[in-house]
Motif scaffolding. Structure first.
Motif, PDB file in Angstrom:
ATOM      1  N   GLU A  37      -9.464   5.872  -9.085  1.00 40.64           N
ATOM      2  CA  GLU A  37      -8.441   6.881  -9.334  1.00 40.64           C
ATOM      3  C   GLU A  37      -7.275   6.742  -8.356  1.00 40.64           C
ATOM      4  O   GLU A  37      -6.105   6.915  -8.738  1.00 40.64           O
ATOM      5  CB  GLU A  37      -9.037   8.285  -9.251  1.00 40.64           C
ATOM      6  CG  GLU A  37      -8.046   9.366  -9.654  1.00 40.64           C
ATOM      7  CD  GLU A  37      -8.673  10.746  -9.781  1.00 40.64           C
ATOM      8  OE1 GLU A  37      -8.048  11.612 -10.408  1.00 40.64           O
ATOM      9  OE2 GLU A  37      -9.796  10.953  -9.262  1.00 40.64           O
ATOM     10  N   ILE A  38      -7.564   6.421  -7.097  1.00 38.94           N
ATOM     11  CA  ILE A  38      -6.488   6.228  -6.123  1.00 38.94           C
ATOM     12  C   ILE A  38      -5.634   5.032  -6.515  1.00 38.94           C
ATOM     13  O   ILE A  38      -4.392   5.084  -6.462  1.00 38.94           O
ATOM     14  CB  ILE A  38      -7.062   6.055  -4.708  1.00 38.94           C
ATOM     15  CG1 ILE A  38      -7.823   7.313  -4.283  1.00 38.94           C
ATOM     16  CG2 ILE A  38      -5.946   5.756  -3.713  1.00 38.94           C
ATOM     17  CD1 ILE A  38      -8.568   7.169  -2.976  1.00 38.94           C
ATOM     18  N   VAL A  71      -5.649  15.934  -3.065  1.00 40.72           N
ATOM     19  CA  VAL A  71      -4.355  16.614  -3.176  1.00 40.72           C
ATOM     20  C   VAL A  71      -3.521  16.474  -1.911  1.00 40.72           C
ATOM     21  O   VAL A  71      -2.313  16.698  -1.932  1.00 40.72           O
ATOM     22  CB  VAL A  71      -4.541  18.102  -3.543  1.00 40.72           C
ATOM     23  CG1 VAL A  71      -5.141  18.232  -4.931  1.00 40.72           C
ATOM     24  CG2 VAL A  71      -5.401  18.824  -2.514  1.00 40.72           C
ATOM     25  N   ASP A  72      -4.166  16.108  -0.803  1.00 38.91           N
ATOM     26  CA  ASP A  72      -3.438  15.833   0.438  1.00 38.91           C
ATOM     27  C   ASP A  72      -3.164  14.343   0.596  1.00 38.91           C
ATOM     28  O   ASP A  72      -2.122  13.957   1.139  1.00 38.91           O
ATOM     29  CB  ASP A  72      -4.236  16.330   1.649  1.00 38.91           C
ATOM     30  CG  ASP A  72      -4.416  17.834   1.636  1.00 38.91           C
ATOM     31  OD1 ASP A  72      -3.448  18.545   1.354  1.00 38.91           O
ATOM     32  OD2 ASP A  72      -5.550  18.299   1.875  1.00 38.91           O
ATOM     33  N   TYR A  73      -4.094  13.519   0.122  1.00 38.65           N
ATOM     34  CA  TYR A  73      -3.959  12.066   0.235  1.00 38.65           C
ATOM     35  C   TYR A  73      -3.088  11.567  -0.925  1.00 38.65           C
ATOM     36  O   TYR A  73      -3.529  10.839  -1.811  1.00 38.65           O
ATOM     37  CB  TYR A  73      -5.347  11.422   0.214  1.00 38.65           C
ATOM     38  CG  TYR A  73      -5.370   9.977   0.643  1.00 38.65           C
ATOM     39  CD1 TYR A  73      -5.278   9.622   1.989  1.00 38.65           C
ATOM     40  CD2 TYR A  73      -5.504   8.962  -0.290  1.00 38.65           C
ATOM     41  CE1 TYR A  73      -5.313   8.302   2.384  1.00 38.65           C
ATOM     42  CE2 TYR A  73      -5.547   7.625   0.102  1.00 38.65           C
ATOM     43  CZ  TYR A  73      -5.451   7.302   1.433  1.00 38.65           C
ATOM     44  OH  TYR A  73      -5.487   5.983   1.821  1.00 38.65           O
ATOM     45  N   SER A  74      -1.841  11.993  -0.924  1.00 39.51           N
ATOM     46  CA  SER A  74      -0.914  11.681  -2.007  1.00 39.51           C
ATOM     47  C   SER A  74       0.498  11.916  -1.502  1.00 39.51           C
ATOM     48  O   SER A  74       0.715  12.606  -0.512  1.00 39.51           O
ATOM     49  CB  SER A  74      -1.200  12.551  -3.235  1.00 39.51           C
ATOM     50  OG  SER A  74      -1.194  13.925  -2.887  1.00 39.51           O
ATOM     51  N   GLY A 118       0.838  -1.190   0.000  1.00 35.06           N
ATOM     52  CA  GLY A 118       0.000   0.000   0.000  1.00 35.06           C
ATOM     53  C   GLY A 118       0.874   1.240   0.000  1.00 35.06           C
ATOM     54  O   GLY A 118       2.059   1.199  -0.341  1.00 35.06           O
ATOM     55  N   PHE A 119       0.299   2.373   0.392  1.00 35.93           N
ATOM     56  CA  PHE A 119       1.053   3.622   0.394  1.00 35.93           C
ATOM     57  C   PHE A 119       2.329   3.504   1.232  1.00 35.93           C
ATOM     58  O   PHE A 119       3.399   3.962   0.824  1.00 35.93           O
ATOM     59  CB  PHE A 119       0.181   4.763   0.935  1.00 35.93           C
ATOM     60  CG  PHE A 119      -0.666   5.432  -0.109  1.00 35.93           C
ATOM     61  CD1 PHE A 119      -0.091   6.270  -1.044  1.00 35.93           C
ATOM     62  CD2 PHE A 119      -2.035   5.235  -0.156  1.00 35.93           C
ATOM     63  CE1 PHE A 119      -0.855   6.907  -2.009  1.00 35.93           C
ATOM     64  CE2 PHE A 119      -2.822   5.863  -1.116  1.00 35.93           C
ATOM     65  CZ  PHE A 119      -2.229   6.711  -2.055  1.00 35.93           C
ATOM     66  N   ALA A 120       2.235   2.905   2.418  1.00 30.36           N
ATOM     67  CA  ALA A 120       3.395   2.815   3.303  1.00 30.36           C
ATOM     68  C   ALA A 120       4.434   1.856   2.743  1.00 30.36           C
ATOM     69  O   ALA A 120       5.627   2.188   2.671  1.00 30.36           O
ATOM     70  CB  ALA A 120       2.952   2.375   4.693  1.00 30.36           C
ATOM     71  N   ASN A 177      -3.808  11.926   8.234  1.00 30.97           N
ATOM     72  CA  ASN A 177      -3.640  11.640   6.815  1.00 30.97           C
ATOM     73  C   ASN A 177      -2.618  10.513   6.655  1.00 30.97           C
ATOM     74  O   ASN A 177      -1.427  10.684   6.910  1.00 30.97           O
ATOM     75  CB  ASN A 177      -3.169  12.906   6.097  1.00 30.97           C
ATOM     76  CG  ASN A 177      -2.819  12.687   4.640  1.00 30.97           C
ATOM     77  OD1 ASN A 177      -3.024  11.622   4.080  1.00 30.97           O
ATOM     78  ND2 ASN A 177      -2.274  13.722   4.021  1.00 30.97           N
ATOM     79  N   MET A 178      -3.080   9.359   6.199  1.00 26.88           N
ATOM     80  CA  MET A 178      -2.246   8.170   6.203  1.00 26.88           C
ATOM     81  C   MET A 178      -1.055   8.258   5.255  1.00 26.88           C
ATOM     82  O   MET A 178      -0.047   7.581   5.464  1.00 26.88           O
ATOM     83  CB  MET A 178      -3.099   6.948   5.863  1.00 26.88           C
ATOM     84  CG  MET A 178      -4.163   6.623   6.885  1.00 26.88           C
ATOM     85  SD  MET A 178      -3.503   5.979   8.431  1.00 26.88           S
ATOM     86  CE  MET A 178      -3.046   4.331   7.927  1.00 26.88           C
ATOM     87  N   VAL A 179      -1.127   9.047   4.205  1.00 26.20           N
ATOM     88  CA  VAL A 179      -0.023   9.069   3.245  1.00 26.20           C
ATOM     89  C   VAL A 179       1.169   9.841   3.812  1.00 26.20           C
ATOM     90  O   VAL A 179       2.301   9.351   3.804  1.00 26.20           O
ATOM     91  CB  VAL A 179      -0.476   9.642   1.895  1.00 26.20           C
ATOM     92  CG1 VAL A 179       0.654   9.551   0.880  1.00 26.20           C
ATOM     93  CG2 VAL A 179      -1.698   8.883   1.367  1.00 26.20           C
TER      94      VAL A 179
END
Length: 535
Positions: free
Chosen positions: A87-88, A62-65, A17-19, A437-439
């Motif tokens: 899209e994510i 724009v923040d979750y990136s 995932g993102f992490a 915000n997880m990202v």
């Protein structure tokens, strides 16, 4: 030669995932011999598995990136204010391709066990497919909402119709035209998916155990002018987020609610309601600590719900009475409450009309039998600790994580677990996790962990493990901070209340991402005094 047959890796990162992706990228960039392991067949983490219709992030796109690469920020254009799952997932795939991250991964490798060899100071990881991998350091980026649960209902295995889980939605999609559909669960997933199903199905029955507050998501495309403004100010936007309470540029008002006039409070509530989603949980600085203020916010939300639902009795069932607003995560929706005005939608309040059994053709409640063609479980996760505890984890001297955490999880800063050298967990219990915000959170956490790994390698340190007293102090601090809020008054998954037999303890750090980050900075800058470092 298969990677698992060679020398140990420097670091193995579990999760794509993102992490996980960020960690693999940074580790490779630092010259570490890194391997990524992922249970799925592709990247995406939460957004790979949760493909249900309506899945959408409640943090602005724009923040979750990622913020680590300016060219990436400037070149990727988000189409919507609150991005949807497709899209994510496209964005995450773009990042994986752009930085050539897949070459470091082995996919379809679900880790089932991990054991630490004290003498060799090496972890051995075993996967469901029978592979073994060895590494000096291991990082679990396995997600805090990644261990789905299936409810224990009599007859649940007997249903002969179509059975679906929001957390494991088929990639090819599902059609509902002409079908009688039941959705069990009214958390975030159930609230997002139900309105879409209602527009297509012949009949939709929503089975609600616990009512949740939901705020409409005022989604819309970004305009060209907004896109230009975002690119021009992105650096400042990030600077405003790096040490912000929720890792976004949005903050509560600075003035306490009761210091404002009634008109000022009403205007602030309306503005945040129209702003959408979880921002409504951050109207006033004291709404999550002062019950009187919380009640003002709750009354506003209740009035909004009643205005949307035609039947007062249905509205009454949809309004939560068992927790202060915001102490269970506020959901975001697109027409959830209005959906119950449709003639093909009905609500079953399970607190009044419990499910007695699932049969091959439907669900029998205490009052009636409901025929169903499709049954959807939006029943949530064993949050925060579930993903780790489903792995058979053995640390130094055979210590077992399940035993260590029998009375609740104990960590230092969420990263380190006493008795488990060279092992780190990110975005999990003991960190701000789902409260931020997880990202950006992922970037901060992986940067911290990899800095410690590089410190150990530079100093010839073979083992790094959190000291028991430091972990006990941090865990006590988590409890103390949570006790100063209203969050402990709710039977939420933050508290583990959705899992029978799970210790009730508030698991995320709720003192703010900004404060958490300062604790992490201090630990790093002082040379990791809360870790036992063995040369």
């Amino acid at each position: 030669m298969h990677p698992e047959q060679g020398s140990p890796f420097d670091v193995i990162i579990i999760g794509a995932g993102f992490a996980g992706l960020y960690g693999v990228h940074q580790a490779a960039k630092a010259g570490l011999n890194v391997l990524g392991l992922e249970a799925g067949e592709g990247v995406g983490g939460t957004w790979f598995w949760n493909r249900y219709p309506g899945a959408r992030c409640d943090v602005e796109s724009v923040d979750y990136s990622y913020s680590f690469d300016e060219d990436l920020q400037q070149s990727w254009a988000w189409t919507e204010r609150f991005a949807a799952q497709p899209e994510i997932l496209a964005y995450i795939n773009h990042v994986a391709d752009r930085f050539d991250l897949r070459r470091h991964y082995r996919f379809n490798q679900r880790v089932t066990a991990a054991t630490f060899d004290d003498d060799a100071a090496v972890w051995t990881l075993r996967t469901e497919s029978g592979h073994e991998f060895r590494s000096q350091f291991v990082v679990f980026a396995t997600g805090c909402l990644s261990a789905p649960i299936k409810p224990n209902i009599p007859g649940i295995e007997s249903f002969a119709g179509e059975e679906l889980f929001t957390a494991r939605w088929p990639e090819e999609g599902v059609g509902f035209a002409g079908k009688r559909v039941g959705v069990i669960g009214t958390g975030s997933s159930g609230i997002q998916v139900a309105p879409i199903i209602a527009r297509e199905a012949e009949a939709l029955t929503v089975f609600q155990r616990s009512a949740n507050f939901s705020v409409p998501v005022p989604n819309r495309p970004w305009t060209d002018a907004e896109q230009s403004e975002i690119r021009a100010t992105y650096r400042q936007r990030r600077e405003n987020s790096y040490y912000a309470p929720a890792a976004t540029p949005h903050r509560s008002l600075q003035t306490k609610a009761l210091e404002l006039t009634a008109e000022e409070r009403a205007r602030a509530l309306e503005d945040r309601w129209n702003g959408g989603g979880v921002l409504f949980n951050k109207v006033f600085p004291d709404q999550n600590s002062d019950l009187a203020v919380n009640e003002l916010v709750r009354e506003f939300a209740v009035a909004k719900i009643r205005a949307k639902v035609d039947d007062p009795a249905v509205a009454d069932d949809l309004i939560p009475y068992d927790h202060p607003i915001g102490t269970k995560r506020i959901c975001t929706d697109s027409g959830y409450y209005e959906m119950f005005n449709r003639p093909n939608v009905s609500l079953v309040n399970l607190r009044r009309e419990a499910i007695e059994e699932v049969t091959p053709t439907g669900i029998r409640t205490a009052d009636r039998f409901i025929e169903l063609d499709t049954l959807i479980y939006a029943t949530g996760f064993d949050a925060m600790t579930g993903a780790l505890l489903r792995i058979d984890l053995h640390g130094a001297h055979g210590a077992r994580l399940g035993d260590l955490w029998a009375d609740g999880p104990v960590t230092y800063l969420g990263f380190g677990i006493p008795g488990f050298p060279n092992m780190f967990s990110v975005n999990s219990v003991g960190t701000p996790s789902v409260m931020a915000n997880m990202v950006l959170h992922s970037e901060q956490q992986l940067d911290w962990v990899l800095a410690l790994v590089e410190h150990c390698r530079a100093q010839g340190i073979r083992k790094a493990v959190a000291r028991a007293e430091a972990a006990a102090t941090w865990t006590d601090h988590l409890v103390e901070v949570a006790e100063g809020t209203l969050f402990v008054k709710a039977d939420s998954w933050y508290m583990g209340a959705n899992i029978e037999g799970k210790k009730r303890v508030f698991m995320p750090y709720i003192g703010g991402f900004d404060n958490y980050r300062r604790y992490c900075d201090e630990e790093r800058d002082n040379g990791y005094p809360s870790f036992e470092l063995t040369a």
